[in-house]
Structures are given as structure tokens and as C-alpha cells.
Design an enzyme around this catalytic site. Structure first.
Site: not given
Ligand code: AR6
Length: 176
Positions: A30, A40, A123, A126
Site C-alpha cells: 500500500n 503483503d 490488486s 483486498v
Molecule cells: N502468494 C501468492 N499470492 C498470494 C498470497 C501468497 N502467499 N497470499 C495472497 N495472495 P492482496 P491487493 C494473492 O489482497 O489486492 C494488503 O493489505 C491473493 O489471493 O494481497 O493488491 C496490502 O498491504 C490475490 O490473488 O493484494 C495492501 O493494503 C493477490 O495475492 C492491499 O492488501 C493480491 O491480493 C493490497 O491489495
């Protein structure tokens, strides 16, 4: 699933990004570079406090930009933190900002001499970006970059769960 782009490889796997042995992992961060959930949280848990210490010194990262820190205890030597857009309606600059997040991460890799990196699907957790649309932007942007930058030898997308993997596989077939 793999395709060759010039001399570079673009690969899709289903799995957990924290376990990858590429030189760098890309984190879906973020703007405040404050540890959140999703990928993250997983990267920071696996990599330990050094990552957050360096991120804290950097301070901020605007949407569509990227910064780099150590990989701490991860197998990967570096973490590139990028910020994808929060999805609103698809007409608020989201595709351009998402493409920019991928491109700026790749530019940092080129500048640091990093030859292999792993991306999550930015993206689409969340931040709510529909995964089929995000996959087209992600793969199109990475393909274009690799075609111009043979110094990057491997880009691996590590997709969390079958639906995300399948959306990326379909998009890769669609864009050829
Ligand atoms: N390995 C690979 N992909 C993953 C893993 C993992 N271990 N864990 C989750 N994903 P998101 P965003 C996937 O929410 O939408 C955070 O709070 C997940 O299923 O991680 O860019 C940050 O601090 C999805 O397909 O990222 C920001 O505030 C993808 O990773 C915010 O979320 C992205 O989901 C960023 O949101």
C-alpha cells in the site's frame, strides 16, 4: 505453463509466492508501505522484520510506482514493493495504474541487474480488481516489457488458488 518471449521465459504457477527462489519477489503493498494482509502479510511474516525496517526508511510509494528492499529471511534476495490501484469502476485510470505497477517493478529489476522475479496477481485481493481483467493487463504489460528487455530472463506469476491461476492461463491463451 510457460511461454518464451525472445530469450526470456514467462511462467504461470499456482502456489505461495513466499516459497519462490527467484532473485526478487514483488509485493502487493500500500502507499504507506505499512504491513497489511494478503500477500503483503505473508511476505513480511516469512521474510522477517528487516523488510519492514527498510520499507519504513523509504516511507511511501505512490500507486503505480515501486521501491526495493532486502528479502530478509526469504530465499529471494530482494523484495520489490509496488502499489496497484484500488478498483472503483474500471474507468478511473485503473488499467493504466495497474500496468504501471508491473512496469515500474520490472524497471527496478533491470536497474538492479535482477534476472528473475516472481509476481503475485496485483490488486485482485483486498483492492478488488476483477481477476480476468487484471490478468490481461498484467500479462500484456509483462510480455511487452520482456520483448524489449532480454536482460530479464524469467518472470514467474505465482497465483494463489486455482481460480486465479485459471484466469491467468485463459488470459495468456487469449493474448497469445
Ligand atoms: N502468494 C501468492 N499470492 C498470494 C498470497 C501468497 N502467499 N497470499 C495472497 N495472495 P492482496 P491487493 C494473492 O489482497 O489486492 C494488503 O493489505 C491473493 O489471493 O494481497 O493488491 C496490502 O498491504 C490475490 O490473488 O493484494 C495492501 O493494503 C493477490 O495475492 C492491499 O492488501 C493480491 O491480493 C493490497 O491489495
Amino acid at each position: 505453463m510457460q511461454v518464451k518471449i525472445g530469450h526470456s521465459v514467462l511462467e504461470l504457477v499456482e502456489g505461495d509466492i513466499t516459497q519462490q527462489d527467484t532473485e526478487a519477489l514483488v509485493n502487493a503493498a500500500n502507499e504507506q508501505l505499512r504491513v497489511g494482509g494478503g500477500v503483503d502479510g505473508a511476505i513480511n511474516r516469512a521474510g522477517g522484520p528487516k523488510i519492514q525496517e527498510e520499507a519504513h526508511k523509504i516511507g511511501r510509494c505512490p500507486t503505480g510506482q515501486a521501491v526495493i528492499t532486502t528479502g530478509g529471511n526469504l530465499k529471494a534476495r530482494y523484495v520489490i514493493h509496488t502499489v496497484g490501484p484500488i478498483y472503483r469502476d474500471g474507468h478511473s485510470g485503473e488499467p493504466e495504474l495497474l500496468a504501471s505497477a508491473y512496469r515500474e517493478s520490472l524497471k527496478i529489476a533491470s536497474a538492479q541487474g535482477i534476472k528473475s522475479l516472481a509476481f503475485p496477481s496485483l490488486s485482485t485481493g483486498v483492492y478488488g480488481y476483477p481477476v480476468a481483467d487484471a490478468a490481461r493487463v498484467a500479462l500484456g504489460t509483462v510480455k511487452d516489457y520482456l520483448a524489449q528487455h532480454p536482460e530479464i530472463e524469467l518472470v514467474r506469476f505465482v497465483l494463489f488458488g486455482k481460480p486465479t491461476f485459471e484466469a491467468f492461463a485463459a488470459a495468456l491463451q487469449e493474448i497469445g
